[in-house]
Scaffold this active site. Structure first.
Site, short mmCIF file in Angstrom:
data_model
loop_
_atom_site.label_atom_id
_atom_site.label_comp_id
_atom_site.label_asym_id
_atom_site.label_seq_id
_atom_site.Cartn_x
_atom_site.Cartn_y
_atom_site.Cartn_z
N THR A 1 0.83 -1.20 0.00
CA THR A 1 0.00 0.00 0.00
C THR A 1 0.87 1.26 0.00
OG1 THR A 1 -1.63 -1.20 1.31
CG2 THR A 1 -1.91 1.17 1.21
N ARG B 1 7.76 -2.70 2.78
CA ARG B 1 7.93 -2.82 4.23
C ARG B 1 8.30 -4.26 4.57
NH1 ARG B 1 2.97 1.05 6.37
NH2 ARG B 1 3.71 2.86 5.20
N HIS C 1 3.43 3.30 11.03
CA HIS C 1 2.95 3.01 12.37
C HIS C 1 3.44 1.66 12.88
CE1 HIS C 1 0.52 1.41 9.22
NE2 HIS C 1 0.10 0.46 10.04
N LYS D 1 10.13 3.98 0.54
CA LYS D 1 9.08 4.42 -0.37
C LYS D 1 9.65 5.49 -1.29
CE LYS D 1 5.67 7.16 1.28
NZ LYS D 1 4.36 7.61 1.75
N ASP E 1 1.74 9.33 14.23
CA ASP E 1 2.37 8.01 14.14
C ASP E 1 3.87 8.09 13.88
OD1 ASP E 1 2.22 8.93 11.55
OD2 ASP E 1 1.95 6.94 10.70
N ASP F 1 2.40 11.12 9.55
CA ASP F 1 1.35 11.43 8.59
C ASP F 1 -0.05 11.09 9.10
OD1 ASP F 1 1.70 8.73 8.36
OD2 ASP F 1 2.08 8.72 6.19
N THR G 1 -7.76 2.33 -1.11
CA THR G 1 -6.88 2.60 0.02
C THR G 1 -5.47 2.87 -0.49
OG1 THR G 1 -8.18 1.26 1.52
CG2 THR G 1 -5.86 1.55 2.07
N GLU H 1 -8.80 9.34 5.13
CA GLU H 1 -8.95 7.89 5.18
C GLU H 1 -9.33 7.45 6.58
OE1 GLU H 1 -6.15 5.56 2.47
OE2 GLU H 1 -4.89 6.95 3.56
N GLU H 2 -10.02 6.32 6.63
CA GLU H 2 -10.41 5.75 7.92
C GLU H 2 -9.19 5.37 8.75
OE1 GLU H 2 -9.50 2.46 8.39
OE2 GLU H 2 -8.73 2.43 6.35
N SER H 3 -8.05 5.14 8.09
CA SER H 3 -6.84 4.69 8.79
C SER H 3 -6.09 5.87 9.42
CB SER H 3 -5.92 3.97 7.81
OG SER H 3 -5.62 4.80 6.70
C1 G16 Z 1 -0.68 3.62 4.40
C2 G16 Z 1 -1.34 4.30 3.23
C3 G16 Z 1 -2.75 4.63 3.56
C4 G16 Z 1 -3.51 3.42 4.03
C5 G16 Z 1 -2.79 2.79 5.18
C6 G16 Z 1 -3.39 1.46 5.59
O1 G16 Z 1 -0.57 4.52 5.45
O2 G16 Z 1 -0.66 5.47 2.85
O3 G16 Z 1 -3.34 5.16 2.41
O4 G16 Z 1 -4.81 3.75 4.40
O5 G16 Z 1 -1.44 2.52 4.82
O6 G16 Z 1 -3.26 0.57 4.54
P1 G16 Z 1 -3.62 -0.93 4.70
O7 G16 Z 1 -5.07 -0.98 5.09
O8 G16 Z 1 -3.36 -1.53 3.35
O9 G16 Z 1 -2.76 -1.51 5.80
P2 G16 Z 1 0.75 4.58 6.32
O10 G16 Z 1 0.44 5.58 7.39
O11 G16 Z 1 0.96 3.19 6.84
O12 G16 Z 1 1.82 5.00 5.39
#
Ligand code: G16
Length: 542
Positions: free
Chosen positions: A17, A21, A113, A125, A276, A280, A343, A362-364
């Site tokens: 995503t 990682r 996170h 990234k 986090d 972000d 997502t 986003e919900e996250s």
């Molecule tokens: C990343 C992406 C977000 C996504 C989140 C969760 O955030 O940039 O757009 O919503 O991961 O993704 P997943 O549901 O696939 O685990 P971050 O903050 O981890 O870079």
């Protein structure tokens, strides 16, 4: 002197995503990090003599990879690298630096996170010139290249002093170590009414910001304490640590429980927030009230005009598909475009560049705007503070007025972390296979209206992204979404997103999990989660 080193491809270098990682020992495998960075460079055209931004969230292995990346940038022909002092740049600050310095792109070293430390997570990234994460066509090219790569290029020069701000030359390239906070703080001053926020804090409005021993510590100390006058003690866990103090730097109700307990307890501050690992994401909690990220997006969009940077209104709003529809109702009322993307923040880039939306979320726990091309934790905190400074109401009052006006969308996400990959895929496949037969089916008190697998058609570059989550819609407007996370590093994480819209003013105060009980039961009935995963309950409920 430059060297070319032979390497054999690593089969697992597929960006998820948000970049690649993996566990630190994987990145420490000889040639692994170099092969991935070279695959990035090999997938780009025309960077000879250009600038590259490099920075990370300060987690374990950050400094080592930065030294490698600098030497590889030189050998590959970049003209200049801009590196955050100490190797530190929050993800939104890196995005801003790329834009401000008109860099060709940037390498952001973070696993967001996820936990950090010698046996924990690391990530790399690539961001493009607009400051945002590389779109799928680039990440796919990087992956394809990583599967056939046979060599990488690296310059032979000694360690770069990352702690000293200044400019030096090595390997025919300019290396600029920059203050990671200054440019970002300056940008925030252009967007928000710092005088109004300062006055609010001076009048005794108490805040608590948990930096989770991650990258936002220095940013929050500079902006909230130095520039806005918040009490020094109101920013805690402000020193970035390589292992985040042994915690997950994930601002949710599980990992930021201490903040949550503080905000729910007697004598709570007026406003609580956390960010986090890489700065972000954001968590917003008022005195006695947690604001879901989906509600926060809707509230920020509805009130953004109160901040100077958004006084002319919004061009549009965008949200990821699993995020609740609360923001859609705001967009409808404002008469602006609403976009639903997969997502991944990378999907907002085209819309922002084309001026089709101003605020995204986003919900996250991610919210942001067109000021950069990443989500931005402190930006969300400052927009909240700006709104609170103008409205002079409590968070709870603002949330309740919003629900009274728009209705409330009860929302929750249940995560089943680190389940076996095969089990997770089998569950998703079984559900996908029966999607066509679901419409009309009754489960408990709910009737299924339609079901599909989400496909996104990008309105700007016409690209199509398939398999972005399974959606089940119920009569009356409730929805269930199933998808597998693209950011985990062990096994698979199943995410189940539930939402129910409640317009009736008499029913706005229910407990969230109770309000969603019929959907929680429907998810179990439709996907056999307990039997398939062997888990009695989700690992994390947000
Ligand atoms: C990343 C992406 C977000 C996504 C989140 C969760 O955030 O940039 O757009 O919503 O991961 O993704 P997943 O549901 O696939 O685990 P971050 O903050 O981890 O870079």
């Amino acid at each position: 002197m430059n060297r070319t080193v032979s390497v054999t491809p690593f089969p697992d270098q597929k960006p998820g995503t948000s970049g690649l990682r993996k566990k630190v020992p994987v990145f420490q495998t000889p040639g692994y990090t170099e092969a991935f960075i070279q695959s990035i460079f090999d997938s780009l055209d025309g960077f000879e003599g250009e600038s590259l931004v490099i920075g990370g969230d300060g987690r374990f292995y950050n400094r080592e990879v930065i030294q490698t990346a600098i030497r590889m940038a030189a050998a590959n022909g970049f003209g200049r690298v801009l590196v955050g002092q100490g190797g530190i740049l929050s993800t939104p600050a890196a995005s801003h630096l790329i834009r401000k310095k008109e860099a060709f792109g940037g390498l952001i070293l973070s696993a967001s996170h996820n936990p950090g430390g010698p046996t924990e997570d690391f990530g790399i990234k690539y961001n493009i010139a607009n400051g945002g994460p590389a779109p799928e066509k680039i990440t796919e090219a990087i992956h394809a290249r990583s599967q056939v790569i046979d060599q990488y290029k690296i310059a032979d020069f000694g360690e770069v002093d990352l702690d000293q701000i200044g400019v030096s030359e090595a390997g025919g390239m300019t290396i600029e170590v920059v203050d990671p906070v200054a440019d970002y703080a300056e940008l925030m001053e252009t967007l928000f009414d710092f005088d109004a926020i300062r006055a609010l804090l001076k009048d005794g409005f108490n805040i608590a910001f948990d930096a989770m021993h991650a990258v936002t510590g220095p940013y929050a100390s500079e902006i909230l304490v130095q520039r806005l006058g918040a009490d020094r003690a109101s920013v805690f866990n402000a020193t970035p640590l390589e292992d985040f103090g042994g915690h997950h730097p994930d601002p949710n109700l599980v990992h930021a429980k201490a903040l949550y307990d503080l905000m729910m307890g007697p004598g709570a501050p007026d406003f609580g927030a956390a960010s986090d690992g890489d700065g972000d994401r954001n968590l917003i909690i008022g005195k006695g009230i947690f604001v879901t990220p989906s509600d926060s997006l809707a509230l920020l969009a509805a009130n953004a005009h109160l901040a100077p940077g958004y006084k002319d209104g919004l061009k549009g709003i965008a949200r990821s598909m699993p995020t609740s529809g609360a923001a859609d109702r705001v967009a409808a009322k404002l008469g602006v475009e609403m976009h639903e993307t997969p997502t991944g923040w990378k999907f907002f880039g085209n819309l922002l560049d084309a001026g089709r939306c101003t605020i995204c979320g986003e919900e996250s726990a991610g919210t942001g705007s067109d000021h950069v091309r990443e989500k931005d934790g402190l930006w969300a905190v400052l927009l909240w503070l700006n709104i609170l400074a103008v409205r002079r109401q409590s968070v709870a009052e603002i949330v309740q007025e919003h629900w009274a006006e728009y209705g409330r969308t009860y929302y929750s996400r249940h995560d089943y972390e680190a389940i076996e990959t095969d089990t997770a895929h089998a569950l998703m496949q079984a559900l996908e296979e029966k999607l066509d037969r679901l419409p009309g089916l009754e489960t408990g008190s709910l009737t299924i209206e339609k079901a599909d697998s989400f496909t996104y058609h990008d309105p700007i570059d016409q690209s199509v992204s398939h398999n972005q989550g399974l959606r089940i819609f119920f009569e009356g407007g409730s929805r269930l979404v199933f998808r597998l996370s693209g950011t985990g590093t062990s096994g698979a994480t199943l995410r189940i997103y539930m939402e129910r819209y409640e317009p009736d003013p008499a029913h706005l105060g229910e407990e969230t999990q109770d309000a969603l009980r019929p959907l929680i039961d429907a998810a179990e009935a439709l996907a056999d989660i307990r039997k398939r995963t062997g888990r009695e309950a989700p690992s994390v409920i947000t």
